[in-house]
Design a protein around this motif. Structure first.
Motif, PDB file in Angstrom:
ATOM      1  N   UNK A 131       0.825  -1.215   0.000  1.00 41.42           N
ATOM      2  CA  UNK A 131       0.000   0.000   0.000  1.00 41.42           C
ATOM      3  C   UNK A 131       0.856   1.260   0.000  1.00 41.42           C
ATOM      4  N   UNK A 132       1.948   1.256   0.751  1.00 41.40           N
ATOM      5  CA  UNK A 132       2.849   2.413   0.798  1.00 41.40           C
ATOM      6  C   UNK A 132       3.483   2.649  -0.563  1.00 41.40           C
ATOM      7  N   UNK A 133       4.008   1.591  -1.165  1.00 46.96           N
ATOM      8  CA  UNK A 133       4.684   1.721  -2.463  1.00 46.96           C
ATOM      9  C   UNK A 133       3.740   2.188  -3.556  1.00 46.96           C
ATOM     10  N   UNK A 134       2.474   1.775  -3.474  1.00 43.83           N
ATOM     11  CA  UNK A 134       1.515   2.080  -4.537  1.00 43.83           C
ATOM     12  C   UNK A 134       0.515   3.167  -4.156  1.00 43.83           C
ATOM     13  N   UNK A 135       0.760   3.844  -3.021  1.00 43.52           N
ATOM     14  CA  UNK A 135      -0.081   4.965  -2.571  1.00 43.52           C
ATOM     15  C   UNK A 135      -1.555   4.569  -2.518  1.00 43.52           C
ATOM     16  N   UNK A 136      -1.818   3.423  -1.918  1.00 43.90           N
ATOM     17  CA  UNK A 136      -3.192   2.948  -1.780  1.00 43.90           C
ATOM     18  C   UNK A 136      -3.781   3.410  -0.447  1.00 43.90           C
ATOM     19  N   UNK A 137      -5.023   3.825  -0.465  1.00 51.62           N
ATOM     20  CA  UNK A 137      -5.738   4.174   0.762  1.00 51.62           C
ATOM     21  C   UNK A 137      -5.981   2.885   1.558  1.00 51.62           C
ATOM     22  N   UNK A 138      -5.811   2.971   2.882  1.00 47.49           N
ATOM     23  CA  UNK A 138      -5.942   1.800   3.744  1.00 47.49           C
ATOM     24  C   UNK A 138      -6.983   2.070   4.829  1.00 47.49           C
ATOM     25  N   UNK A 139      -7.813   1.072   5.094  1.00 42.30           N
ATOM     26  CA  UNK A 139      -8.797   1.158   6.172  1.00 42.30           C
ATOM     27  C   UNK A 139      -8.576   0.007   7.141  1.00 42.30           C
ATOM     28  N   UNK A 140      -8.844   0.271   8.434  1.00 41.55           N
ATOM     29  CA  UNK A 140      -8.702  -0.783   9.439  1.00 41.55           C
ATOM     30  C   UNK A 140      -9.373  -0.356  10.737  1.00 41.55           C
ATOM     31  N   UNK A 141      -9.507  -1.300  11.638  1.00 38.52           N
ATOM     32  CA  UNK A 141      -9.961  -1.029  13.002  1.00 38.52           C
ATOM     33  C   UNK A 141      -8.719  -0.980  13.890  1.00 38.52           C
ATOM     34  N   UNK A 142      -8.639   0.022  14.741  1.00 37.57           N
ATOM     35  CA  UNK A 142      -7.449   0.184  15.580  1.00 37.57           C
ATOM     36  C   UNK A 142      -7.851   0.233  17.052  1.00 37.57           C
ATOM     37  N   UNK A 192      -6.852  -2.953   2.023  1.00 39.40           N
ATOM     38  CA  UNK A 192      -6.095  -2.097   1.115  1.00 39.40           C
ATOM     39  C   UNK A 192      -6.995  -1.774  -0.066  1.00 39.40           C
ATOM     40  N   UNK A 193      -7.356  -0.495  -0.191  1.00 41.74           N
ATOM     41  CA  UNK A 193      -8.288  -0.054  -1.217  1.00 41.74           C
ATOM     42  C   UNK A 193      -7.651  -0.081  -2.596  1.00 41.74           C
ATOM     43  N   UNK A 194      -8.469  -0.307  -3.617  1.00 39.72           N
ATOM     44  CA  UNK A 194      -7.962  -0.243  -4.992  1.00 39.72           C
ATOM     45  C   UNK A 194      -7.670   1.205  -5.403  1.00 39.72           C
ATOM     46  N   UNK A 195      -8.219   2.132  -4.639  1.00 37.49           N
ATOM     47  CA  UNK A 195      -8.083   3.548  -4.966  1.00 37.49           C
ATOM     48  C   UNK A 195      -6.788   4.134  -4.406  1.00 37.49           C
ATOM     49  N   UNK A 196      -6.101   4.936  -5.208  1.00 36.72           N
ATOM     50  CA  UNK A 196      -4.890   5.608  -4.767  1.00 36.72           C
ATOM     51  C   UNK A 196      -5.225   6.990  -4.207  1.00 36.72           C
ATOM     52  N   UNK A 197      -4.386   7.462  -3.284  1.00 35.50           N
ATOM     53  CA  UNK A 197      -4.528   8.852  -2.847  1.00 35.50           C
ATOM     54  C   UNK A 197      -3.627   9.729  -3.715  1.00 35.50           C
ATOM     55  N   UNK A 198      -4.062  10.972  -3.932  1.00 40.53           N
ATOM     56  CA  UNK A 198      -3.361  11.858  -4.865  1.00 40.53           C
ATOM     57  C   UNK A 198      -2.394  12.821  -4.182  1.00 40.53           C
ATOM     58  N   UNK A 199      -2.559  12.986  -2.882  1.00 38.70           N
ATOM     59  CA  UNK A 199      -1.708  13.936  -2.166  1.00 38.70           C
ATOM     60  C   UNK A 199      -0.234  13.557  -2.294  1.00 38.70           C
ATOM     61  N   UNK A 200       0.622  14.572  -2.384  1.00 38.98           N
ATOM     62  CA  UNK A 200       2.075  14.356  -2.439  1.00 38.98           C
ATOM     63  C   UNK A 200       2.697  14.871  -1.146  1.00 38.98           C
TER      64      UNK A 200
END
Length: 306
Positions: A131-142, A192-200
């Motif tokens: 997810x980090x390498x591919x800039x994928x949005x991640x969701x989880x319970x913490x 790990x979402x299929x969607x990428x985040x755009x922020x740099x």
């Protein structure tokens, strides 16, 4: 040459060339007389294998090895990566050495003993790395140990950091846009979402954690000089295995060793100092001295009040 032995060769070549330049014959003699080669019953090491190993070492560990130094045929390490990367490569190399020793000898369990307690959450490590390498949005319970609450999180993952055998995800929480750390042992239902985040994001995490001890919120305090006085016995251990990269030895006496650090006086660091008991004493800054004194007093009170 055994196919699963290559990482051991790399480690031995680097170790030999770090001591001094060497010709192919000297390297061959060193390798064939090593305990590792003897244990694996390897009797030969060709110049062709050495040349291939040098290329692989360069790719894997970013170490540039050349020969023909000053007109002779000695091999030598021409350049090393920057200190932080070098430390990473050294740790990686050490891990490979242990791994190869275990793979070469199936009976290692009779001779090598690991800590019985193991960190949880590492099963999510590769998914987060992806997810980090591919800039994928991640969701989880913490789960929060302090308030005993489970909360839903959606984050932009940026890095993974190890601290005292635990792994943490460093990420931007989309709810408040704040940089936070999440223990992998407290992450559940990772997606790990299929969607990428755009922020740099422009965080320099090597610089961010340069003066850190642990993964506490570093924005709450500035790094400062910390001076410790250690018993001779404990000081020798700290000399051989520094607490932090900023560690400097100030002076020695027959009974004590003094160290200086430049870091954030976080709760994690205070807990580390407290773990040494009477063997280590903080001399400065006064704020940290007071925090430790108060903590020790509260601990004593908890026993006296029983």
């Amino acid at each position: 040459m055994k196919k699963d032995f290559y990482l051991t060769r790399y480690a031995l070549i680097i170790k030999r060339l770090e001591s001094s330049p060497a010709t192919y014959s000297q390297l061959e003699d060193y390798l064939l007389n090593s305990f590792e080669f003897q244990d694996a019953d390897i009797k030969s090491y060709s110049i062709r294998t050495l040349q291939r190993d040098i290329r692989e070492i360069s790719d894997l560990f970013n170490l540039s090895i050349h020969n023909k130094k000053k007109g002779d045929n000695r091999y030598y390490i021409e350049s090393r990566p920057i200190m932080e990367v070098d430390e990473y490569n050294q740790k990686l190399l050490e891990s490979f050495q242990v791994s190869n020793a275990m793979n070469t000898h199936p009976d290692f369990a009779d001779f090598i003993f690991f800590e019985s307690r193991k960190p949880t959450g590492v099963e999510n490590f590769y998914d987060l790395f992806f997810a980090i390498r591919n800039k994928r949005i991640v969701s989880f319970e913490h789960y929060n140990y302090k308030n005993k609450l489970m909360t839903s999180r959606k984050v932009h993952p940026l890095a993974l950091k190890e601290s005292k055998d635990r792994w943490y995800l460093i990420a931007i929480d989309t709810k408040d846009k704040m940089l936070k750390s999440f223990g992998l042992d407290r992450i559940n239902y990772l997606d790990v979402n299929d969607k990428q985040y755009r922020e740099k994001y422009k965080y320099n995490f090597r610089e961010h954690f340069k003066n850190a001890f642990g993964v506490m919120n570093l924005s709450e305090q500035n790094p400062e000089k910390i001076v410790l006085k250690c018993s001779r016995h404990q000081g020798e251990y700290i000399k051989s295995f520094p607490l932090h990269q900023s560690q400097k030895e100030l002076k020695e006496t027959p009974e004590e060793i003094y160290f200086e650090f430049f870091l954030h006086p976080t709760y994690d660091f205070m807990q580390e100092i407290l773990s040494y008991g009477k063997e280590v004493r903080v001399l400065e800054p006064k704020t940290l001295v007071d925090d430790i004194r108060n903590h020790l007093q509260q601990s004593l009170n908890s026993y006296l009040n029983e």
